[in-house]
Scaffold this motif. Structure first.
Motif, PDB file in Angstrom:
ATOM      1  N   LEU A 208       0.834  -1.202   0.000  1.00  0.00           N
ATOM      2  CA  LEU A 208       0.000   0.000   0.000  1.00  0.00           C
ATOM      3  C   LEU A 208       0.869   1.252   0.000  1.00  0.00           C
ATOM      4  O   LEU A 208       0.612   2.179  -0.749  1.00  0.00           O
ATOM      5  CB  LEU A 208      -0.940  -0.006   1.225  1.00  0.00           C
ATOM      6  N   ALA A 209       1.906   1.262   0.833  1.00  0.00           N
ATOM      7  CA  ALA A 209       2.752   2.462   0.952  1.00  0.00           C
ATOM      8  C   ALA A 209       3.469   2.771  -0.367  1.00  0.00           C
ATOM      9  O   ALA A 209       3.556   3.935  -0.771  1.00  0.00           O
ATOM     10  CB  ALA A 209       3.757   2.286   2.081  1.00  0.00           C
ATOM     11  N   HIS A 210       3.968   1.725  -1.046  1.00  0.00           N
ATOM     12  CA  HIS A 210       4.642   1.946  -2.339  1.00  0.00           C
ATOM     13  C   HIS A 210       3.655   2.488  -3.367  1.00  0.00           C
ATOM     14  O   HIS A 210       3.961   3.405  -4.120  1.00  0.00           O
ATOM     15  CB  HIS A 210       5.245   0.631  -2.854  1.00  0.00           C
ATOM     16  N   PHE A 211       2.469   1.907  -3.382  1.00  0.00           N
ATOM     17  CA  PHE A 211       1.419   2.306  -4.313  1.00  0.00           C
ATOM     18  C   PHE A 211       1.054   3.769  -4.058  1.00  0.00           C
ATOM     19  O   PHE A 211       0.970   4.578  -4.990  1.00  0.00           O
ATOM     20  CB  PHE A 211       0.221   1.389  -4.070  1.00  0.00           C
ATOM     21  N   ALA A 212       0.841   4.105  -2.777  1.00  0.00           N
ATOM     22  CA  ALA A 212       0.450   5.470  -2.403  1.00  0.00           C
ATOM     23  C   ALA A 212       1.537   6.461  -2.792  1.00  0.00           C
ATOM     24  O   ALA A 212       1.254   7.553  -3.293  1.00  0.00           O
ATOM     25  CB  ALA A 212       0.176   5.539  -0.902  1.00  0.00           C
ATOM     26  N   ALA A 213       2.795   6.075  -2.585  1.00  0.00           N
ATOM     27  CA  ALA A 213       3.910   6.970  -2.903  1.00  0.00           C
ATOM     28  C   ALA A 213       3.913   7.293  -4.390  1.00  0.00           C
ATOM     29  O   ALA A 213       4.154   8.428  -4.794  1.00  0.00           O
ATOM     30  CB  ALA A 213       5.229   6.326  -2.490  1.00  0.00           C
ATOM     31  N   ARG A 214       3.619   6.298  -5.211  1.00  0.00           N
ATOM     32  CA  ARG A 214       3.660   6.514  -6.660  1.00  0.00           C
ATOM     33  C   ARG A 214       2.426   7.265  -7.163  1.00  0.00           C
ATOM     34  O   ARG A 214       2.493   7.988  -8.158  1.00  0.00           O
ATOM     35  CB  ARG A 214       3.807   5.178  -7.387  1.00  0.00           C
ATOM     36  N   LEU A 215       1.281   7.107  -6.496  1.00  0.00           N
ATOM     37  CA  LEU A 215       0.056   7.793  -6.917  1.00  0.00           C
ATOM     38  C   LEU A 215       0.051   9.265  -6.515  1.00  0.00           C
ATOM     39  O   LEU A 215      -0.647  10.078  -7.124  1.00  0.00           O
ATOM     40  CB  LEU A 215      -1.169   7.107  -6.308  1.00  0.00           C
ATOM     41  N   GLU A 216       0.813   9.595  -5.488  1.00  0.00           N
ATOM     42  CA  GLU A 216       0.914  10.979  -5.008  1.00  0.00           C
ATOM     43  C   GLU A 216      -0.447  11.634  -4.843  1.00  0.00           C
ATOM     44  O   GLU A 216      -0.663  12.777  -5.264  1.00  0.00           O
ATOM     45  CB  GLU A 216       1.793  11.805  -5.960  1.00  0.00           C
ATOM     46  N   GLY A 217      -1.418  10.919  -4.276  1.00  0.00           N
ATOM     47  CA  GLY A 217      -2.719  11.499  -3.966  1.00  0.00           C
ATOM     48  C   GLY A 217      -3.684  11.592  -5.138  1.00  0.00           C
ATOM     49  O   GLY A 217      -4.773  12.142  -4.996  1.00  0.00           O
ATOM     50  N   ARG A 218      -3.291  11.068  -6.321  1.00  0.00           N
ATOM     51  CA  ARG A 218      -4.162  11.211  -7.487  1.00  0.00           C
ATOM     52  C   ARG A 218      -5.402  10.326  -7.434  1.00  0.00           C
ATOM     53  O   ARG A 218      -6.383  10.587  -8.112  1.00  0.00           O
ATOM     54  CB  ARG A 218      -3.387  10.938  -8.782  1.00  0.00           C
TER      55      ARG A 218
END
Ligand SMILES: Cc1cc2nc3c(=O)[nH]c(=O)nc-3n(C[C@H](O)[C@H](O)[C@H](O)COP(=O)(O)O)c2cc1C
Length: 86
Positions: free
Chosen positions: A1-11
């Motif tokens: 989840l954390a890696h995914f969130a980091a790459r999405l940057e809130g989008r």
């Protein structure tokens, strides 16, 4: 989840799911970038009041940290992961 969130940057909003039975579990998901959390199994074992208990305990944890807005917790543990994986 954390890696995914980091790459999405809130989008996109992310829902943290799996193994949540306490405010600490919810906090871990939120710090990993979850916008919302979902639980099922723990609700079956502990009853419908669990949701309110988690919200209350999370509130107390935020007070302890001097935080009033849950958004200040979201993604707190993703920043170190912001570097692209590929
Ligand atoms: C009895 C049961 C039935 C479920 N049925 C569905 C379902 O039909 N569709 C779905 O997407 N997830 C289903 N789930 C998954 C839950 O929605 C949820 O994602 C998952 O249980 C969360 O993890 P937790 O049980 O550790 O809180 C089900 C889970 C359980 C325990």
């Amino acid at each position: 989840l954390a890696h995914f969130a980091a790459r999405l940057e809130g989008r996109l909003p992310l829902v943290g799911i799996g193994g949540i039975a306490s405010a600490q579990d919810a906090l871990t998901k939120i710090e990993a970038g979850a916008t919302a959390v979902q639980l099922y199994s723990a609700l079956v074992y502990e009853g419908l009041s669990l949701g309110a208990r988690i919200a209350q305990d999370l509130d107390a944890m935020m007070t302890q940290r001097g935080i009033t807005n849950v958004l200040d917790l979201r993604g707190a543990k993703t920043k170190a992961l912001a570097a692209p994986l590929d």
